[in-house]
Enzyme design. Structure first.
Site, PDB file in Angstrom:
ATOM      1  CD  GLU A  34      32.218  41.828  35.132  1.00  0.00           C
ATOM      2  OE1 GLU A  34      32.760  42.259  36.162  1.00  0.00           O
ATOM      3  OE2 GLU A  34      32.603  40.803  34.550  1.00  0.00           O
TER       4      GLU A  34
ATOM      5  CG  LEU B  62      35.899  40.945  27.654  1.00  0.00           C
ATOM      6  CD1 LEU B  62      37.213  40.985  28.414  1.00  0.00           C
ATOM      7  CD2 LEU B  62      35.736  42.202  26.810  1.00  0.00           C
TER       8      LEU B  62
ATOM      9  CE  LYS C 133      41.081  30.161  38.016  1.00  0.00           C
ATOM     10  NZ  LYS C 133      41.736  30.812  39.184  1.00  0.00           N
TER      11      LYS C 133
ATOM     12  NE  ARG D 105      39.357  30.644  47.284  1.00  0.00           N
ATOM     13  CZ  ARG D 105      39.725  30.271  46.061  1.00  0.00           C
ATOM     14  NH1 ARG D 105      40.960  29.820  45.864  1.00  0.00           N
ATOM     15  NH2 ARG D 105      38.899  30.357  45.038  1.00  0.00           N
TER      16      ARG D 105
END
Length: 449
Positions: free
Chosen positions: A199, A202, A236, A290
């Protein structure tokens, strides 16, 4: 409604699911390893079953043991929480074959979205914008031509990946061979599949995810976005909603795009469609089929119990909430409090000697910890989640600072000092951050112990 729900998980999410079951009047079965015999979800459940020794592969990932636990307790549904078997399509199929309802999406959707290449193709077909990338998987022979077409830098990603594993950046052709080999080796070790794809990488995007809810019959809504850009090694750390970067028009546009896609799929249950966002454009990266760790921030700004809705929909009920009924109010932030050193992030298992969680208006703690609890060394180090809500982001931040200062956990190291420093940083206070910002912040040595 279900007669009895077995919770195939541990820690704070097991307790979170248990509470939703209690609110619905449904008896619960807790499963646990020998290391979790004194866990809070085991103490509070109506029944409990030991399913094996501490290693996850012998307990929480032990499908025969979980099926046996269903049979001996008479549980007619299983909630998998997050992690472990929550996105295992075969587990969902085996439960169905044994007459037990899987509280989650249809197996075909779990399998579809678990293959990142197929998920991206499906997103494109459904009108969801995607990151420019290779047309399917690449090999050592095809990767270079694909990378030249995309343009460097590129990201090598595991097709069966997640959690940042099997993911490497190649900034030039000289980097690509090493990135391919490393990503494939990591993917094989973590997922048993070394397929990778490319990909466009960015530079400074934000990580924005859209929460969705579908009834499997063509009904689906979105519940706004969460900004999950504060990450360390693709994991995260803090999430907030709404995102400081989006305006109402952008929110409505991407939300409705995702909801339309879920309607077309006849998606069942909760799900999260994740994007990178840069220069006003969204790029699909994956879908998680989920409940998410960070789901409470959405609950706080919508007053919708996502786990309760999961259970209702899995029981065959249609959505009772239309998109026009979804109202966003205020601002919410979640901090993932881990039992780790706040500088090295080394896990810190051990006994909690003193434990005093914060309270007050707009403060929520999702945790299975308690004073005297011994954190085992075998599992994820998440101690709990501090979620704070305010009428505005400024009010939320003030309340969050007070709550962090009030939170006492002695006996183990925690990441509370990280958040204490983070919520006082001017860039974070102004909402000026991206997915690489936290690692840059940590490199400055701004966090003490």
């Amino acid at each position: 409604m279900f007669e009895k729900i077995l919770i195939a998980n541990r820690g704070e999410i097991a307790l979170r699911v248990l509470r939703a079951c209690k609110d619905l009047g449904i008896p619960t079965v807790a499963v646990h390893s020998t290391a979790d015999a004194d866990a809070m979800h085991v103490r509070l459940a109506d029944e409990s079953v030991c399913i094996g020794p501490p290693p996850s592969r012998d307990s929480y990932l032990n499908i025969p043991a979980l099926i046996t636990a269903c049979e001996i307790t008479g549980a007619d549904a299983v909630h998998p929480g997050y992690g472990f078997l929550s996105e295992n399509a075969r587990f969902a199929e085996i439960l169905i074959e044994h007459g037990v309802q899987f509280i989650g999406p249809k197996p075909e959707h779990i399998r579809l979205m678990g293959d990142k290449i197929e998920a991206k193709r499906t997103a494109q077909r459904l009108g969801i914008p995607v990151v420019p990338g290779s047309r399917g998987g690449v090999t050592a022979d095809t990767a270079f031509s694909a990378a030249r077409e995309i343009g460097f830098p590129v990201l090598v990603k595991a097709a069966a990946g997640g959690g940042g594993r099997g993911m490497k950046v190649a900034r030039s052709e000289a980097d690509l061979a090493t990135a391919l080999a490393t990503a494939r080796a990591e993917a094989k070790a973590a997922f048993g599949d070394d397929a990778v794809y490319l990909e466009k990488y960015l530079q400074t995007p934000r990580h924005i995810e859209i929460q969705v809810l579908g009834d499997g019959r063509g009904g689906a809504i979105h519940l706004g976005e969460r900004d999950c850009s504060l990450q360390r090694r693709h994991q995260k750390v803090l999430e907030e909603s709404p995102s400081p970067a989006l305006n109402a028009e952008e929110r409505d546009t991407i939300g409705e795009t995702v909801a339309n896609a879920m309607r077309a799929l006849n998606y069942l249950g909760v799900g999260t469609v994740e994007f990178l966002y840069e220069d006003g454009r969204f790029y699909f990266i994956e879908m998680n089929t989920r409940i998410q760790v960070e789901h409470p921030v959405t609950e706080m700004i919508t007053d919708i119990d996502l786990v309760l809705e999961q259970i209702r929909i899995a029981n065959g009920n249609e959505l009772t909430i239309a998109q026009r009924d979804v109202k966003f109010h205020g601002h919410a932030i979640e901090c993932r409090i881990n039992a780790e050193n706040p500088v090295s992030f080394r896990p810190s298992p051990g006994k909690i000697v003193h434990y005093h969680p914060p309270g007050g208006m707009g403060v929520r703690i999702d945790s299975a910890a308690y004073q005297g609890y011994a954190i085992p060394p075998y599992y994820d180090s998440l101690l709990g989640k501090l979620i704070v809500h305010g009428k505005t982001r400024s009010e939320c931040l003030m309340r969050l600072r007070r709550s962090i200062d009030e939170f006492v956990v002695d006996g183990v190291e925690t990441t509370l000092p990280l958040f204490s420093a983070l919520v006082r940083d001017s860039d974070f206070v102004d909402g000026n951050y991206h997915i690489h910002w936290l690692e840059q912040f940590l490199a400055k040595g701004a966090v003490g112990t």
